[in-house]
Motif scaffolding. Structure first.
Motif, PDB file in Angstrom:
ATOM      1  N   LYS A  59      23.736   0.356  -7.729  1.00  0.00           N
ATOM      2  CA  LYS A  59      24.869   0.781  -6.899  1.00  0.00           C
ATOM      3  C   LYS A  59      26.088  -0.108  -7.079  1.00  0.00           C
ATOM      4  N   ARG A  60      25.917  -1.298  -7.632  1.00  0.00           N
ATOM      5  CA  ARG A  60      27.039  -2.215  -7.875  1.00  0.00           C
ATOM      6  C   ARG A  60      27.748  -1.930  -9.198  1.00  0.00           C
ATOM      7  N   GLN A  96      25.889   9.546 -11.313  1.00  0.00           N
ATOM      8  CA  GLN A  96      24.912   9.913 -10.288  1.00  0.00           C
ATOM      9  C   GLN A  96      23.806   8.866 -10.204  1.00  0.00           C
ATOM     10  N   LEU A  97      23.396   8.578  -8.983  1.00  0.00           N
ATOM     11  CA  LEU A  97      22.170   7.826  -8.722  1.00  0.00           C
ATOM     12  C   LEU A  97      21.371   8.677  -7.745  1.00  0.00           C
ATOM     13  N   ARG A 103      31.569  10.224 -11.008  1.00  0.00           N
ATOM     14  CA  ARG A 103      31.779  10.690  -9.638  1.00  0.00           C
ATOM     15  C   ARG A 103      31.275   9.736  -8.570  1.00  0.00           C
ATOM     16  N   GLY A 104      30.386   8.821  -8.913  1.00  0.00           N
ATOM     17  CA  GLY A 104      29.854   7.889  -7.927  1.00  0.00           C
ATOM     18  C   GLY A 104      28.995   8.550  -6.872  1.00  0.00           C
ATOM     19  N   LEU A 105      28.253   9.595  -7.243  1.00  0.00           N
ATOM     20  CA  LEU A 105      27.385  10.299  -6.295  1.00  0.00           C
ATOM     21  C   LEU A 105      26.053   9.559  -6.163  1.00  0.00           C
ATOM     22  N   SER A 106      25.611   9.362  -4.916  1.00  0.00           N
ATOM     23  CA  SER A 106      24.339   8.686  -4.669  1.00  0.00           C
ATOM     24  C   SER A 106      23.645   9.371  -3.500  1.00  0.00           C
TER      25      SER A 106
END
Length: 72
Positions: A33-34, A39-40, A64-67
């Motif tokens: 996450k850092r 996507q995660l 997109r930084g989707l988690s």
């Protein structure tokens, strides 16, 4: 072997499903996450909530930084 959609990020070399070698997938997710990502997705056990594996994807541009979590 790659399953799923023909045009998935896996097939384009932009994604992988991974697990921590020591089994500490919670710590692995925290580290990921850092970093920049598209996507995660934490795939969790329906019965225990334990993270079974993590889907991580990255694009050269437009991440997109989707988690989120999915229960399997």
């Amino acid at each position: 072997m790659i399953g799923g959609a023909r045009l998935s990020q896996h097939c384009m070399g932009q994604a992988a499903d991974i697990v921590a070698p020591n089994g500490d997938n919670i710590r692995l997710l925290s580290i990921l996450k850092r970093l920049p990502y598209d996507q995660l997705i934490a795939y969790r056990s329906k019965s225990t909530g334990e993270i079974k594996w993590i889907h991580v994807s990255y694009c050269q541009s437009g991440n997109r930084g989707l988690s989120f979590s999915k229960y399997v």
